[in-house]
Design a protein around this motif. Structure first.
Motif, short mmCIF file in Angstrom:
data_model
loop_
_atom_site.label_atom_id
_atom_site.label_comp_id
_atom_site.label_asym_id
_atom_site.label_seq_id
_atom_site.Cartn_x
_atom_site.Cartn_y
_atom_site.Cartn_z
N GLY A 133 -29.99 -9.00 10.45
CA GLY A 133 -29.82 -10.27 10.49
C GLY A 133 -28.22 -10.42 9.85
N THR A 134 -27.85 -9.67 8.83
CA THR A 134 -26.72 -10.02 8.02
C THR A 134 -25.75 -8.74 7.95
OG1 THR A 134 -28.02 -9.99 6.25
CG2 THR A 134 -27.14 -11.84 6.44
N VAL A 135 -24.51 -8.97 8.01
CA VAL A 135 -23.67 -7.85 7.98
C VAL A 135 -22.68 -8.08 6.80
CG1 VAL A 135 -21.89 -6.34 9.50
CG2 VAL A 135 -24.05 -7.16 10.28
N ILE A 136 -22.34 -7.03 5.98
CA ILE A 136 -21.35 -7.18 5.08
C ILE A 136 -20.17 -6.03 5.43
CG2 ILE A 136 -20.29 -7.22 2.64
CD1 ILE A 136 -23.19 -7.98 1.80
N VAL A 137 -19.12 -6.62 5.80
CA VAL A 137 -18.02 -5.84 6.18
C VAL A 137 -17.15 -5.41 5.06
CG1 VAL A 137 -16.04 -5.34 7.64
CG2 VAL A 137 -18.01 -6.79 8.55
N ALA A 138 -17.28 -4.34 4.56
CA ALA A 138 -16.40 -3.82 3.34
C ALA A 138 -15.72 -2.54 3.78
CB ALA A 138 -17.75 -3.47 2.06
N THR A 139 -15.12 -2.69 4.67
CA THR A 139 -14.38 -1.23 5.35
C THR A 139 -13.05 -0.95 4.57
OG1 THR A 139 -13.55 -2.56 6.97
CG2 THR A 139 -15.58 -1.52 7.59
N GLY A 140 -12.66 -1.81 3.57
CA GLY A 140 -11.63 -1.38 2.64
C GLY A 140 -10.38 -1.26 3.40
N PHE A 141 -9.41 -0.32 2.78
CA PHE A 141 -8.04 -0.31 3.03
C PHE A 141 -7.79 1.03 3.13
CE2 PHE A 141 -6.21 1.52 -0.81
CZ PHE A 141 -7.22 1.16 -1.58
N GLN A 142 -6.44 1.43 3.72
CA GLN A 142 -5.94 2.55 3.54
C GLN A 142 -4.40 2.65 3.14
OE1 GLN A 142 -5.67 4.02 7.84
NE2 GLN A 142 -3.75 3.26 8.18
N MET A 143 -3.96 3.57 2.63
CA MET A 143 -2.45 3.63 2.23
C MET A 143 -1.58 3.72 3.45
SD MET A 143 -3.41 3.33 -1.02
CE MET A 143 -1.51 3.40 -1.59
N TRP A 144 -0.49 3.03 3.13
CA TRP A 144 0.75 2.84 4.14
C TRP A 144 1.37 4.11 4.12
CZ3 TRP A 144 6.00 2.63 3.30
CH2 TRP A 144 6.89 2.16 4.33
N ASP A 145 1.63 4.73 5.00
CA ASP A 145 2.62 6.01 4.91
C ASP A 145 3.97 5.92 4.82
OD1 ASP A 145 2.88 8.84 7.31
OD2 ASP A 145 3.56 8.55 5.19
N PRO A 146 4.74 6.21 3.68
CA PRO A 146 6.03 6.08 3.48
C PRO A 146 6.83 6.84 4.29
CG PRO A 146 5.00 7.18 1.59
CD PRO A 146 4.00 6.95 2.58
N ALA A 147 6.58 7.74 4.83
CA ALA A 147 7.34 8.81 5.77
C ALA A 147 7.88 7.84 6.99
CB ALA A 147 6.48 9.71 6.53
N GLN A 148 7.37 6.53 7.14
CA GLN A 148 7.60 5.76 8.10
C GLN A 148 8.83 4.94 7.76
OE1 GLN A 148 4.67 3.04 9.78
NE2 GLN A 148 3.25 3.98 8.37
N SER B 232 12.79 9.31 1.73
CA SER B 232 12.76 10.89 1.88
C SER B 232 11.46 11.27 1.53
CB SER B 232 13.73 11.34 0.69
OG SER B 232 15.17 10.88 1.20
N TYR B 233 10.33 10.46 1.72
CA TYR B 233 9.03 11.25 1.63
C TYR B 233 8.39 12.37 2.19
CZ TYR B 233 3.77 11.39 0.88
OH TYR B 233 2.72 11.87 0.68
#
Lengths: 589, 148, 594
Positions: free
Chosen positions: A264-279, A284-285
């Motif tokens: 009946g209850t859901v906690i969404v705790a799916t967090g984050f990801q790191m951004w890719d600096p190669a973009q 010069s990553y």
């Protein structure tokens, strides 16, 4: 169960054990080069020679191949054995005079110089056959084998030609005792580069991983790769991890399990990801192994990491100058517009660690120092006092110089000048962003996403942990960038709201649901297909449509659609809305 | 009547989850918007019966705005798609009876798009100003009475 | 229809020497109208290699040597028509120069006791009928019908038969172990991979009397309980392959292979397995790997092949000679066999005589024969009257025995004690013009190529010992080298994985034991007493004997010899490459080596 005497001591052996296995299990040291516990013994190097006395006859035998029969007497360091090993090491050293592991072993037996001339002083292969046996028995790729005989014997693929049978697993490289085999990573099949260097296909992501158990990367694992490559014909390659696991915890046949839970209850705790600096190529990553992200720095600095916590450059030296660049991918119209909140503080922490562990000069390129929390500003001051140079201006570009050094260019806004600094290591404090599959999660729970990509809370000020979908809550960075104390508070709030909801046992649902006036219903079934919650069913016996109030969410679509006007939306009836409209235009009497 | 002093009366049907929330946020954030809009909250734009639109116009509204969640993001999955269909079907009718379809506007504004609320309202108000009062309105003023 | 011939001519040893001899003989016989009276048969190897092609006229027993097609008309005329002996074609005794016309009078043969070689040269090997006619397959019948496997094992044990493949393991015990081994499926194997470079008796046997091997094999299978046999012969030995293949087909046709052999209910068949020849390929585990289709590489023999052999099943491997003896023991009894030979080594041994000896060939003599008897009585002594220096026995795995041991009786034990080994009976005789160090080096060189390369001690050890020996033969040896050779040799002997490595140091160790002075001459005096090691010798003209004929001068490839006609010639040491051509060419023995 057999009983033997090794060096005067009585020991017991299990069925099928060799003398070497029993000896080592009881603490006797016997040198080996061509032996490996997961492979069939071969008996090529002859170094594990021991004296075996049986029925009064004494013979020198290789302990790796000789069964541990009942009643044997074994001597692991008798004069004959020592002499034999000395001669053999002399022969090995004469074959490979420049191999360190042989030099060390030979030295243990008093040999400092090769006693005989070498045919090829650069020779490294001692023809132990470990690579051949590994490739045949474990990897089952059958790429390597011996060819030619006598001193011409050598190891390699057929005709010593590159072959596509080789899956680039690197097992031969690892098992070779003398380093005679190199793996050319760029030409290898799939070879995963984990943070800061390749690891085996089974690995524990970090010492603080939760749960703290190894995982198998099935893209790199030999067993799975061979299974795929041969379409199931070789389904049991390698499996060494399973062989050595004493707890029997490894199961290659695990399948994804689909678990259905009614909640009946859901906690969404799916967090984050790191951004890719190669973009953004200006950083010069990827062009130098010494340009790392903040997360990679954490791996490096961790006492359980590959350098045991030392801050080292890729070639093992300590850096003398380090630059840390804030806002890489954050506050950037070309990447993410928002501020990632956590980077300023961890960058200061990392600067402090670098100073503390290496004494290197540290340059921090920042735009604004966001030291918003308890003790944060004080820490900022302290780091400045430790001698970290703060340069107020975005680090704009990192250039890899020919000698490997890194040139960080930026504007020092306080000086009003463009500056650059040449350093050994650059740490990019990269943005954090919503995970790549946030869309799918949103669709699952009917969540919307805010402009920054994180999940939308019900109200930015008043309802930070709730969503517009009842019973679905947000916790932590799934909702937006935040650091640990804030995450803990946020998650606690979500938990308590969820608990409060669950605790009720009975919940009050909104009364604003639709209801069918069965007298008026013409059984046209228009409403039934419209309802997104399948809350309306057609009741055959009564020839009417009927709304399940528990399922109905009260959107009112069916109400507007009913041609007979037979459905009413409680609290949002036609009459009520029309009254509102009228009310807007009523001219006061 | 001169148009400079004409202040349109616009009725906006806003869905509770998206646009109504955005409007609330806009208000809380003190965003400025023309005062010409009266908001009627419905749970979903799919609730909006064409008769409401017609009633509003008949009673003297110069313009009707319907705004809800973006397609695909409807809180009730696809209620807003019904609204779109209804508006599409209604517009030719408005043209036919001389009201003009420009007086009916369908807009998608998400809960996070508070600035868009003010923007759309400002724009629509402008549009209606240029269009002038609704033909119904003139007659009503003439009669100075509304009948239920 | 039986035909009666009044004479049979058995011709042996054709190969390269006189391929046309038999067609010529047959043609001449026909021409002289003797077609129905005289039969020409190509028989197998008779073992008198230096005298071939040889020809035996039965029933007289007249024996001719070195017969060429040109001799045929006279031979047929004199011997077959007129019944006379052609003296010039008979064997000439080396010292008395007497002509010996009759086979049984020739010492080379009269001193032999031919058991393994009993049929060689006396029957047409490609005829199973002839084999049966001389008593073949009788023993098989007796074994299958009236003896139990246990009884055969008993008989073999009592006879004292030891494997003739080199190791000398008692055959009775091997077959007993095979019989007792656990498992339904068992195999018997024949080792046809004769590896010693100077041995040719296995080949002779396979080509001259293949059925005797088969008979022994089937008996072996019956004893062990195997129903499948493999005969491993290197692909290159085409004569043996062809001979054994024909024999197998013939045996099958006659029901001696297949189901219910001779009505006994015993089922057995065998097939050839061909491999690539190598010295190590004859090692039992290497051979079994080759039969399995893998590389000929040995494995440690902690667990014997009679328990775990090919494909993990009990396997009994025997040498061809051993198998050919078995039917004789069955027929004539263990006591008969036990009465020949010495206490520990019963029966006979087939020696292949090679090197500096007059009678090069195969001689089968009772175990216990002394070296002197073998070399001088059977072997006919050293050619050109030179002195005996050493007997090398056991092939590359064997050792050298000096003149001081000439009266030593030879059997497995005495030879091992003397630092050599019986091996397969390959014997090389060295005279005073051979260098022991160089010969040891030659064997090491052979072994270096033949080593499979698996274990460090053999592969690297042989290479290093060879390096030392080469230096010594080139005059760059040091006294310390001899101790190094001893140490290295003993370790390689005790530590290597298989028989090749374990016996590889034998030539070196035995020469060090008996001929240390020759080593010292090479090292300290920088001289080769045998006059062989090129770096240490010098060719010179013996002035008293040179008559200036100029033969050497004309033949010298380097024009190193100068001299006027009829005047003493001189060799220029700077130009001389020590090829030895002048030495060979000089009819007056005027070229000396020092």
């Amino acid at each position: 169960m057999a009983t033997l005497i090794i060096d005067g001591q009585e020991v017991h052996a299990e069925e099928g054990q060799t003398i070497l296995e029993v000896a080592r299990a009881n603490g006797f040291e016997i040198p080996t080069l061509c032996y490996h516990p997961q492979l069939e013994p071969y008996g090529a190097c002859r170094l594990c020679i021991v004296e075996v006395i049986r029925s009064g006859r004494s013979r020198l035998e290789t302990s790796c191949t000789h069964p541990a029969w009942d009643g044997l007497e074994v001597k692991t360091r008798s004069p004959a054995v020592i002499e034999a090993r000395r001669v053999i090491l002399g022969l090995l050293l004469s074959r490979c005079p420049n191999v360190p592991v042989i030099q060390e072993l030979a030295l243990e037996y008093g040999i400092t110089e090769p006693p005989f001339p070498a045919e090829d002083p650069e020779e490294k292969c001692i023809l132990c056959g470990l690579c051949v046996r590994t490739c045949h028995e474990l990897v089952k790729a059958d790429v390597l084998n011996f060819s030619q005989a006598g001193v011409e014997r050598r190891v390699g693929p057929p005709f010593l030609e590159k072959t596509r049978q080789c899956i680039g697993c690197g097992a031969c490289t690892i098992v070779c005792p003398t380093g005679a085999i190199e793996i050319v990573l760029q030409q290898a099949g799939i070879y995963k580069e984990k943070p800061l260097g390749p690891t085996a296909a089974i690995w524990v992501p970090s010492l603080q991983a939760v749960p703290n158990v190894p995982v198998i990367d099935i893209d790199a694992c030999i067993r799975f790769r061979q299974n795929d490559r041969t379409e199931g014909e070789i389904a049991d390659a390698c499996g060494v991890c399973q062989m050595v696991c004493e707890a029997g915890a490894i199961n290659f046949d695990q399948q994804d399990e689909v678990v259905e839970l009614a909640v009946g209850t859901v906690i969404v705790a799916t967090g984050f990801q790191m951004w890719d600096p190669a973009q953004l190529s200006q950083y010069s990553y990827g062009k130098s192994p010494n340009i790392i992200t903040g997360m990679e720095f954490e791996h490096l600095s961790n006492a359980g990491g590959i350098t045991s916590g030392e801050i080292l450059l890729a070639d093992g030296r300590m850096p003398e100058r380090v630059a840390i660049i804030h806002c890489v991918g954050s506050r950037d119209h070309n990447a993410h517009k928002y501020c990632s909140r956590i980077c300023c503080m961890y960058s200061l922490k990392q600067a402090h660690l670098v100073r503390d562990k290496t004494g290197a000069d540290v340059y921090e390129f920042y735009m604004d120092m966001r030291a918003f929390g308890k003790g944060y500003e004080e820490f900022y001051e302290r780091v400045q006092e430790e001698g970290v140079a703060m340069i107020r201006g975005r680090g704009a570009e990192v250039e890899v110089l020919p000698d490997g050094k890194l040139r960080v260019k930026g504007e020092d806004a306080n000086l009003g000048r463009l500056v650059y600094v040449d350093v050994d290591m650059v740490v990019l404090s990269t943005a954090i962003e919503a995970p790549h599959d946030a869309n799918q999660v949103a669709a699952l729970f009917g969540l919307s996403r805010s402009e920054d990509g994180f999940f939308a809370e019900a109200h930015p000020k008043m309802r930070p942990v709730e969503t517009n979908t009842g019973g679905v809550f947000l916790a932590g960075t799934a909702q937006g960038p935040r650091d640990v104390p804030d995450t803990v508070a946020h998650a606690g709030a979500a938990a308590s709201m969820a608990l409060a909801l669950m605790d009720q046992g009975e919940v009050t649902i909104s009364p604003a649901v639709a209801v069918v006036d069965e007298e008026l219903c013409s059984a046209c079934k228009t409403c039934i297909s419209l309802c997104p919650y399948t809350a309306i069913s057609f009741i055959e016996e009564d020839n009417v449509a009927r709304v399940n109030e528990a399922l109905c969410k009260g959107c009112g679509t069916c109400v507007a659609a009913c041609p007979a006007g037979a459905i009413m939306a409680r609290h949002f009836t036609d009459l009520q809305i029309l009254a509102q409209i009228e009310g807007l235009f009523r001219v006061p009497a | 009547m001169s148009n400079n002093s004409f202040e349109p009366r616009i009725v906006a049907f806003m869905c509770n989850w998206c646009t109504y929330t955005a409007a609330d946020t806009a208000g809380v954030s003190r965003m400025q918007q023309p005062p010409n809009v009266d908001i009627i909250r419905v749970m979903c734009t799919g609730r909006v019966d064409p008769t409401f639109i017609l009633k509003a116009l008949a009673l003297g509204a110069d313009g009707v705005l319907i705004s809800g969640c973006h397609p695909g993001q409807c809180h009730y999955e696809k209620g807003n798609l019904n609204a779109r269909r209804r508006v599409t079907a209604l517009k030719p009718f408005l043209d036919a009876v001389g009201i003009g379809q420009d007086r009916l506007r369908l807009e998608w504004i998400a809960a996070s798009e508070a600035p868009k609320v003010t923007e759309v309202i400002a724009e629509f108000t402008d549009t209606i100003k240029r269009l002038g009062p609704s033909p119904f309105r003139r007659r009503l003023e003439d009669t100075k009475e509304t009948k239920r | 229809m039986a035909e009666r011939y009044r004479a049979d001519i058995l011709v042996s040893c054709l190969h390269d020497r006189a391929p046309d001899l038999i067609p010529n003989l047959k043609a001449e016989v026909i021409r002289r109208g003797l077609k129905d009276e005289v039969r020409v048969i190509e028989a197998g190897c008779r073992g008198f290699c230096s005298m071939g092609p040889v020809l035996l006229v039965e029933p007289n027993g007249i024996f001719y040597i070195g017969v060429q097609p040109a001799d045929v008309p006279e031979l047929v005329e004199e011997t077959l028509v007129k019944g006379r002996v052609v003296e010039r074609l008979t064997y000439e005794e080396p010292t008395t120069h007497a002509s010996i016309a009759y086979y049984e009078d020739i010492p080379f043969y009269s001193k032999q006791e031919r058991i393994v070689l009993r049929h060689c040269g006396l029957i047409n090997p490609q005829s199973i009928d002839e084999y049966i006619a001389v008593g073949g397959y009788q023993a098989l019948g007796k074994a299958l019908i009236s003896m139990t496997p246990e009884e055969i094992i008993d008989e073999l044990k009592r006879s004292g038969l030891r494997g003739r493949g080199g190791a000398g393991f008692p055959t009775g015990r091997k077959w007993e172990a095979g019989r007792k081994a656990e498992g339904e499926t068992k195999y018997v194997l024949v080792n046809g991979d004769e590896g010693d470079p100077n041995c040719f008796m296995d080949r002779a046997l396979m080509e001259a009397d293949p059925h005797s091997i088969l008979e022994g094999l089937i008996i072996g299978a019956y004893v062990v309980g195997a129903h499948q046999g493999y005969i491993y012969i290197p692909y290159e030995h085409s004569g043996s392959v062809k001979s054994m293949r024909t024999a197998l087909e013939q045996a099958r046709d006659y029901g001696l292979l297949g189901a219910d052999i001779l009505g006994s209910g015993f089922e057995f068949d065998a097939e050839l397995r061909l491999g690539a020849h190598s010295f190590v390929g004859g090692e039992s585990t290497a051979l079994m790997h080759a039969v399995e289709g893998k590389v000929s590489e040995p494995r440690p023999k902690h667990i014997h092949t009679t328990e775990v052999g090919i494909w993990g099943r009990p396997s009994c491997l025997n040498n061809v000679k051993t198998l050919s003896i078995v039917p004789e023991i069955i027929s004539r009894g263990a006591d008969w066999f036990g009465g020949i030979g010495t206490e520990t080594s019963k029966g006979t041994q087939v020696f292949s005589l090679a090197g500096k000896i007059n009678n090069v060939g195969l001689a089968e003599v009772p175990m216990g024969i002394t070296i002197r008897e073998l070399v001088f009585d059977v072997g006919g002594g050293i050619p050109k009257g030179r002195e005996f220096k050493a007997l090398q026995i056991g092939g590359p795995s064997g050792g050298f025995l000096p003149a001081s041991l000439l009266d030593m009786p030879m059997d497995y034990e005495t030879l091992a004690d003397a630092g050599s080994m019986m091996g397969t009976g390959g014997v090389v005789i060295l005279d005073d013009r051979t260098c022991v160090v160089d010969t040891a080096r030659y064997f090491l060189d052979f072994l270096r190529d033949e080593s499979c390369g698996k274990c460090t001690s053999c592969r690297e050890g042989i290479r290093c010992m060879l390096e030392i020996l080469t230096r010594i033969t080139e005059g760059r040896g040091e006294v310390a080298d001899l101790d190094t050779l001893e140490t290295l040799g003993h370790v390689v002997k005790s530590v290597s994985l298989c028989g090749l490595g374990k016996t590889a140091p034998n030539p070196v160790l035995s020469t060090l034991r008996y001929f240390r002075d020759e080593y010292m001459a090479h090292i300290e005096d920088k001289k080769c007493p045998g006059g062989v090691c090129k770096a240490l010798i010098e060719y010179y003209i013996i002035e008293d004997l040179c008559n200036g004929c100029g033969a050497c001068r004309r033949k010298c490839p380097e024009a190193a010899i100068s001299g006027e006609k009829k005047e003493v010639h001189v060799i220029d040491p700077a130009l001389c490459i020590k090829c030895g051509i002048c030495f060979d060419v000089c009819k007056f023995d005027a070229v000396g080596v020092r």
